[in-house]
Design a protein around this motif. Structure first.
Motif, PDB file in Angstrom:
ATOM      1  N   ASP A 167      -6.088  -2.065  -1.603  1.00 41.03           N
ATOM      2  CA  ASP A 167      -5.053  -2.122  -2.644  1.00 41.03           C
ATOM      3  C   ASP A 167      -5.441  -1.342  -3.900  1.00 41.03           C
ATOM      4  O   ASP A 167      -4.623  -1.199  -4.815  1.00 41.03           O
ATOM      5  N   ILE A 168      -6.682  -0.866  -3.957  1.00 42.14           N
ATOM      6  CA  ILE A 168      -7.141  -0.037  -5.073  1.00 42.14           C
ATOM      7  C   ILE A 168      -7.075   1.441  -4.716  1.00 42.14           C
ATOM      8  O   ILE A 168      -6.911   2.296  -5.590  1.00 42.14           O
ATOM      9  N   LYS A 169      -7.167   1.753  -3.415  1.00 44.53           N
ATOM     10  CA  LYS A 169      -7.236   3.152  -2.983  1.00 44.53           C
ATOM     11  C   LYS A 169      -6.051   3.964  -3.479  1.00 44.53           C
ATOM     12  O   LYS A 169      -4.895   3.569  -3.327  1.00 44.53           O
ATOM     13  N   GLY A 170      -6.383   5.092  -4.088  1.00 42.72           N
ATOM     14  CA  GLY A 170      -5.358   6.008  -4.578  1.00 42.72           C
ATOM     15  C   GLY A 170      -4.678   5.580  -5.862  1.00 42.72           C
ATOM     16  O   GLY A 170      -3.844   6.320  -6.401  1.00 42.72           O
ATOM     17  N   LEU A 187     -15.975   4.122  -5.996  1.00 37.97           N
ATOM     18  CA  LEU A 187     -16.487   3.522  -4.765  1.00 37.97           C
ATOM     19  C   LEU A 187     -15.423   2.669  -4.067  1.00 37.97           C
ATOM     20  O   LEU A 187     -15.438   2.513  -2.841  1.00 37.97           O
ATOM     21  N   LEU A 188     -14.504   2.112  -4.837  1.00 39.94           N
ATOM     22  CA  LEU A 188     -13.415   1.312  -4.266  1.00 39.94           C
ATOM     23  C   LEU A 188     -12.239   2.175  -3.822  1.00 39.94           C
ATOM     24  O   LEU A 188     -11.241   1.652  -3.314  1.00 39.94           O
ATOM     25  N   GLY A 189     -12.346   3.491  -4.031  1.00 37.17           N
ATOM     26  CA  GLY A 189     -11.311   4.406  -3.570  1.00 37.17           C
ATOM     27  C   GLY A 189     -10.219   4.689  -4.570  1.00 37.17           C
ATOM     28  O   GLY A 189      -9.232   5.363  -4.255  1.00 37.17           O
ATOM     29  N   GLY A 207       3.777   4.268 -16.538  1.00 37.07           N
ATOM     30  CA  GLY A 207       3.319   4.642 -15.212  1.00 37.07           C
ATOM     31  C   GLY A 207       2.183   5.637 -15.190  1.00 37.07           C
ATOM     32  O   GLY A 207       1.873   6.218 -14.138  1.00 37.07           O
ATOM     33  N   ILE A 208       1.545   5.839 -16.320  1.00 32.06           N
ATOM     34  CA  ILE A 208       0.384   6.736 -16.370  1.00 32.06           C
ATOM     35  C   ILE A 208      -0.763   6.131 -15.573  1.00 32.06           C
ATOM     36  O   ILE A 208      -1.542   6.845 -14.940  1.00 32.06           O
ATOM     37  N   ILE A 209      -0.856   4.796 -15.591  1.00 34.45           N
ATOM     38  CA  ILE A 209      -1.827   4.080 -14.772  1.00 34.45           C
ATOM     39  C   ILE A 209      -1.092   3.019 -13.961  1.00 34.45           C
ATOM     40  O   ILE A 209       0.003   2.581 -14.325  1.00 34.45           O
ATOM     41  N   ASP A 210      -1.706   2.633 -12.834  1.00 34.56           N
ATOM     42  CA  ASP A 210      -1.114   1.608 -11.966  1.00 34.56           C
ATOM     43  C   ASP A 210      -1.626   0.215 -12.284  1.00 34.56           C
ATOM     44  O   ASP A 210      -1.004  -0.778 -11.927  1.00 34.56           O
ATOM     45  N   GLY A 211      -2.782   0.150 -12.929  1.00 32.68           N
ATOM     46  CA  GLY A 211      -3.377  -1.135 -13.248  1.00 32.68           C
ATOM     47  C   GLY A 211      -4.607  -0.955 -14.108  1.00 32.68           C
ATOM     48  O   GLY A 211      -4.935   0.160 -14.543  1.00 32.68           O
ATOM     49  N   ALA A 212      -5.278  -2.058 -14.353  1.00 26.42           N
ATOM     50  CA  ALA A 212      -6.463  -2.043 -15.205  1.00 26.42           C
ATOM     51  C   ALA A 212      -7.356  -3.199 -14.789  1.00 26.42           C
ATOM     52  O   ALA A 212      -7.054  -3.920 -13.819  1.00 26.42           O
TER      53      ALA A 212
END
Length: 333
Positions: A167-170, A187-189, A207-212
């Motif tokens: 869920d972190i990849k990309g 490392l988490l992708g 939407g510049i970032i998906d999360g933090a």
């Protein structure tokens, strides 16, 4: 070059703003210590206020603290630099913000370094481990006084919960300006996106970032729960907040006043630990009621496996291996 010019201008403005409030070397005069800090969770603010109250009490009013709160004088890096030059006397910053001043602080960015809260407390209150870290910036003009608990850090996202590294990849994930944090996300992708805390809300919104990743206080206190509704307890790090003080200012105090500074700092940490847990629970409840944030528990085993190279990096490093080993040996005590 441009940054240095800006810093000099900021420093000059700060000195103008607080002229007359600095350390006065005349015997018998009241000493005013300038304490600047960025935005913080309520229990940390309360602890900093408690530090000032205790210090005034312990010195019978000889030493008092004047506060410059909520990023009035800049973000955490700027506040470290102002403390370094003596433009302010004390600041409180994340341990990760100190990495670029002393690589000893990078040890706290290792994901899953601590096996829980008690392990974290045992390490942070061990003088043999912490004193060399606090003193590691002495040649830069400032030293550590104490730590404050900043809780665990987990992922919070806009479009759904994090249940596995997949869920972190990309995904573009905001991190502090910390090399260790950047490597963890890689490392988490994911795609690490370093930025200051003040930019996170707008970046999530646009939407510049998906999360933090952060503790629970970003959800209501910083308002991020308005735009990121999923908070997932992978609990990857426990990065302490660190109170640092200009060393020249500290050395100008009388021996009794210096002792009072250290006592007040340590006692404010005890106070902060007491109020932290209740404040976290209140923040969670408010996040649910006011913003509809969903919390979920995570099996962090695959996360630990993914970031093992970071552990190997520190474990096999000549500079860090003894410190890493000492911290690991305190697990379960």
């Amino acid at each position: 070059m441009k940054r240095n010019v800006i810093l000099l201008l900021v420093g000059a403005c700060v000195l103008t703003m607080i002229a007359g409030c600095g350390l006065n070397a005349k015997a018998g005069d009241q000493v005013v210590l300038r304490f600047a800090y960025a935005s913080n969770a309520p229990p940390v603010k309360e602890a900093m206020a408690e530090f000032g109250r205790l210090l005034e009490e312990k010195t019978d009013g000889e030493v008092i603290v004047k506060y410059y709160p909520d990023s009035q004088l800049g973000g955490e890096r700027e506040l470290i630099e102002l403390t370094q030059t003596g433009a302010v006397d004390i600041t409180k910053v994340s341990g990760s913000a100190l990495e670029s001043f002393s690589d000893r602080y990078s040890i706290f960015g290792i994901p899953y370094l601590f096996d829980g809260e008690e392990h974290f407390y045992n390490v942070m209150e061990n003088e043999e481990i912490m004193d060399p870290i606090y003193q590691s910036t002495s040649d830069l003009g400032f030293v550590g006084l104490t730590y404050y608990d900043s809780g665990q850090r987990s992922f919070y996202m806009k479009d759904g919960p994090v249940e596995s590294p997949e869920d972190i990849k990309g995904k573009k994930i905001r991190v502090m300006q910390s090399e260790t944090a950047i490597e963890m996300i890689e490392l988490l992708g994911g795609s690490p996106t370093p930025m200051s805390s003040g930019e996170v809300y707008t970046s999530l919104q646009q939407g510049i970032i998906d999360g933090a990743e952060n503790n629970e206080f970003v959800l209501v206190t910083a308002g991020h729960g308005e735009v990121a509704k999923y908070y997932s307890y992978d609990q990857h790090t426990r990065v302490p907040d660190i109170v640092v003080m200009n060393e020249a200012t500290l050395n100008k105090l009388t021996p009794e006043q210096r002792e009072a500074v250290h006592e007040a700092a340590e006692e404010s940490t005890v106070y902060e630990k007491k109020v932290w847990k209740a404040a976290v629970e209140k923040e969670k409840q408010m996040a649910i009621e006011e913003h509809g944030v969903e919390f979920n528990e995570v099996d962090n085993t695959p996360f630990k496996e993914a970031v093992q190279p970071l552990h190997d990096e520190f474990k096999n490093n000549e500079e860090f291996k003894d410190l890493y080993k000492a911290i690991q040996e305190m697990s379960g005590q």
